[in-house]
Scaffold this motif. Structure first.
Motif, PDB file in Angstrom:
ATOM      1  N   MET A   1     -57.894  59.803 -49.548  1.00 30.95           N
ATOM      2  CA  MET A   1     -58.175  61.222 -49.346  1.00 30.95           C
ATOM      3  C   MET A   1     -59.559  61.386 -48.728  1.00 30.95           C
ATOM      4  O   MET A   1     -60.503  60.720 -49.132  1.00 30.95           O
ATOM      5  N   ALA A   2     -59.647  62.276 -47.736  1.00 28.70           N
ATOM      6  CA  ALA A   2     -60.925  62.505 -47.082  1.00 28.70           C
ATOM      7  C   ALA A   2     -61.905  63.157 -48.051  1.00 28.70           C
ATOM      8  O   ALA A   2     -61.564  64.095 -48.771  1.00 28.70           O
ATOM      9  N   THR A   3     -63.123  62.626 -48.079  1.00 31.50           N
ATOM     10  CA  THR A   3     -64.153  63.202 -48.939  1.00 31.50           C
ATOM     11  C   THR A   3     -65.060  64.160 -48.178  1.00 31.50           C
ATOM     12  O   THR A   3     -65.745  64.970 -48.779  1.00 31.50           O
ATOM     13  N   ILE A   4     -65.067  64.062 -46.844  1.00 27.65           N
ATOM     14  CA  ILE A   4     -65.862  64.969 -46.027  1.00 27.65           C
ATOM     15  C   ILE A   4     -65.034  66.213 -45.725  1.00 27.65           C
ATOM     16  O   ILE A   4     -63.875  66.128 -45.314  1.00 27.65           O
ATOM     17  N   ARG A   5     -65.633  67.367 -45.922  1.00 29.60           N
ATOM     18  CA  ARG A   5     -64.983  68.629 -45.581  1.00 29.60           C
ATOM     19  C   ARG A   5     -65.829  69.328 -44.522  1.00 29.60           C
ATOM     20  O   ARG A   5     -67.039  69.478 -44.694  1.00 29.60           O
ATOM     21  N   VAL A   6     -65.180  69.731 -43.445  1.00 28.66           N
ATOM     22  CA  VAL A   6     -65.886  70.393 -42.344  1.00 28.66           C
ATOM     23  C   VAL A   6     -65.344  71.815 -42.201  1.00 28.66           C
ATOM     24  O   VAL A   6     -64.147  72.015 -42.013  1.00 28.66           O
ATOM     25  N   SER A   7     -66.237  72.784 -42.304  1.00 27.36           N
ATOM     26  CA  SER A   7     -65.875  74.189 -42.122  1.00 27.36           C
ATOM     27  C   SER A   7     -66.171  74.598 -40.683  1.00 27.36           C
ATOM     28  O   SER A   7     -67.293  74.415 -40.207  1.00 27.36           O
ATOM     29  N   ILE A   8     -65.166  75.133 -39.993  1.00 29.24           N
ATOM     30  CA  ILE A   8     -65.359  75.626 -38.635  1.00 29.24           C
ATOM     31  C   ILE A   8     -65.565  77.134 -38.708  1.00 29.24           C
ATOM     32  O   ILE A   8     -64.696  77.875 -39.171  1.00 29.24           O
ATOM     33  N   ILE A   9     -66.745  77.565 -38.268  1.00 27.04           N
ATOM     34  CA  ILE A   9     -67.175  78.956 -38.391  1.00 27.04           C
ATOM     35  C   ILE A   9     -67.285  79.567 -37.005  1.00 27.04           C
ATOM     36  O   ILE A   9     -68.011  79.052 -36.148  1.00 27.04           O
ATOM     37  N   ASN A  10     -66.561  80.644 -36.760  1.00 32.58           N
ATOM     38  CA  ASN A  10     -66.584  81.281 -35.449  1.00 32.58           C
ATOM     39  C   ASN A  10     -67.561  82.456 -35.436  1.00 32.58           C
ATOM     40  O   ASN A  10     -67.335  83.489 -36.058  1.00 32.58           O
ATOM     41  N   GLU A  11     -68.667  82.278 -34.698  1.00 29.92           N
ATOM     42  CA  GLU A  11     -69.643  83.347 -34.491  1.00 29.92           C
ATOM     43  C   GLU A  11     -69.643  83.794 -33.032  1.00 29.92           C
ATOM     44  O   GLU A  11     -70.526  84.532 -32.610  1.00 29.92           O
ATOM     45  N   SER A  12     -68.648  83.349 -32.281  1.00 27.03           N
ATOM     46  CA  SER A  12     -68.572  83.677 -30.862  1.00 27.03           C
ATOM     47  C   SER A  12     -67.819  84.982 -30.644  1.00 27.03           C
ATOM     48  O   SER A  12     -66.856  85.282 -31.347  1.00 27.03           O
ATOM     49  N   LYS A  13     -68.251  85.730 -29.629  1.00 29.03           N
ATOM     50  CA  LYS A  13     -67.537  86.930 -29.209  1.00 29.03           C
ATOM     51  C   LYS A  13     -66.620  86.633 -28.024  1.00 29.03           C
ATOM     52  O   LYS A  13     -65.903  87.530 -27.553  1.00 29.03           O
ATOM     53  N   LEU A  14     -66.649  85.390 -27.554  1.00 27.21           N
ATOM     54  CA  LEU A  14     -65.867  85.026 -26.381  1.00 27.21           C
ATOM     55  C   LEU A  14     -64.526  84.388 -26.727  1.00 27.21           C
ATOM     56  O   LEU A  14     -63.664  84.261 -25.862  1.00 27.21           O
ATOM     57  N   VAL A  15     -64.360  83.951 -27.950  1.00 27.67           N
ATOM     58  CA  VAL A  15     -63.085  83.379 -28.392  1.00 27.67           C
ATOM     59  C   VAL A  15     -62.660  84.072 -29.685  1.00 27.67           C
ATOM     60  O   VAL A  15     -63.500  84.448 -30.511  1.00 27.67           O
ATOM     61  N   THR A  16     -61.380  84.250 -29.860  1.00 29.46           N
ATOM     62  CA  THR A  16     -60.861  84.982 -31.010  1.00 29.46           C
ATOM     63  C   THR A  16     -60.686  84.062 -32.210  1.00 29.46           C
ATOM     64  O   THR A  16     -60.573  82.832 -32.060  1.00 29.46           O
ATOM     65  N   PRO A  17     -60.636  84.638 -33.412  1.00 32.83           N
ATOM     66  CA  PRO A  17     -60.342  83.812 -34.597  1.00 32.83           C
ATOM     67  C   PRO A  17     -59.036  83.047 -34.459  1.00 32.83           C
ATOM     68  O   PRO A  17     -58.943  81.895 -34.896  1.00 32.83           O
ATOM     69  N   ALA A  18     -58.017  83.668 -33.849  1.00 35.03           N
ATOM     70  CA  ALA A  18     -56.735  82.983 -33.683  1.00 35.03           C
ATOM     71  C   ALA A  18     -56.885  81.741 -32.804  1.00 35.03           C
ATOM     72  O   ALA A  18     -56.300  80.682 -33.088  1.00 35.03           O
ATOM     73  N   GLU A  19     -57.686  81.855 -31.731  1.00 31.42           N
ATOM     74  CA  GLU A  19     -57.927  80.701 -30.862  1.00 31.42           C
ATOM     75  C   GLU A  19     -58.630  79.581 -31.625  1.00 31.42           C
ATOM     76  O   GLU A  19     -58.254  78.405 -31.513  1.00 31.42           O
ATOM     77  N   VAL A  20     -59.642  79.942 -32.392  1.00 31.99           N
ATOM     78  CA  VAL A  20     -60.393  78.928 -33.130  1.00 31.99           C
ATOM     79  C   VAL A  20     -59.523  78.294 -34.205  1.00 31.99           C
ATOM     80  O   VAL A  20     -59.606  77.086 -34.459  1.00 31.99           O
TER      81      VAL A  20
END
Length: 245
Positions: A1-20
């Motif tokens: 099981m992976a022990t590293i967790r990576v959170s992807i945070i969208n602060e861009s106005k050029l791409v939508t949450p759905a795209e990210v």
């Protein structure tokens, strides 16, 4: 099981949450199916929905428009819990003529391979001892050298064998995931590497470039080391490990 967790945070106005969200799913496949078997490091990738907080203790990959927006993070190299943090600049990537999804993949692979931006490998070139930074996507970074996962274009990346000079050229072992590099320390057209000449350490880290290329994605190699990027953060470190002001 992976022990590293990576959170992807969208602060861009050029791409939508759905795209990210779609890109995050493709990056999960790349990490678990492509990267982890080669590097022995796996991670769980989570998209942070708008209005929610990142998982406690997670590493962050933050999607931003440009370096001016990164100022809202104070150009911090770490999350507020002192965990590794990577940044993707959508407008900067587009202005350089590259896919931001390739940049996101590029930054994530390098974040996992060298989260503290302090690893390097030594080799001898022309009787000089050279240090190569552990930036595993730079030598093969152009869009055209990547691949698609579920319709999302992602970056090629190096295998550990690329840093091992005892391997012969000729195909006995692969040196990158997409199989375009034929020998250790070879740079693809438009690729680059951060190197330190130990006979002249005062010069600091410099950029070694691969063959010239006209492909659009290769223009990214010629961009300035933007504030807050891995290139800028490594270059800001003096040979003694201190940081430039």
């Amino acid at each position: 099981m992976a022990t590293i967790r990576v959170s992807i945070i969208n602060e861009s106005k050029l791409v939508t949450p759905a795209e990210v969200h779609t890109v995050a799913a493709a990056l999960q496949r790349q990490v678990s199916e492509h990267f982890a078997p080669a590097w022995g490091v796996d991670a769980t990738i989570s998209f942070v929905a708008p209005g929610t907080k990142p998982l406690s203790g997670s590493w962050w990959l933050v999607i931003l428009d440009d370096t001016g927006q990164a100022g809202t993070l104070g150009y911090h190299d770490l999350t507020d819990e002192a965990m590794p943090l990577g940044k993707v600049f959508v407008k900067t990537a587009r202005d350089a003529g590259v896919e931001w999804t390739v940049t996101a993949s590029h930054e994530l692979m390098e974040l996992l391979a060298d989260p503290s931006i302090n690893l390097s490998v030594c080799t001898t070139e022309n009787s000089r001892l050279m240090l190569y930074a552990y930036e595993i996507c730079d030598p093969c970074q152009a869009d055209e050298f990547g691949c698609a996962i579920d319709g999302v274009t992602v970056s090629d990346f190096l295998f550990p064998t690329w840093f091992e000079t005892f391997h012969r050229s000729g195909g006995a072992v692969p040196f990158d995931y997409c199989g375009r590099i034929g020998a250790p320390f070879v740079l693809l057209p438009g690729g680059y590497a951060s190197v330190l000449d130990t006979t002249n350490p005062a010069a600091g880290w410099t950029e070694k470039r691969g063959p010239a290329a006209t492909i659009a994605g290769a223009r990214f190699a010629g961009r300035p080391a933007v504030k807050g990027s891995r290139r800028e953060r490594r270059g800001a470190a003096r040979p003694d490990g201190s940081r430039a002001s």
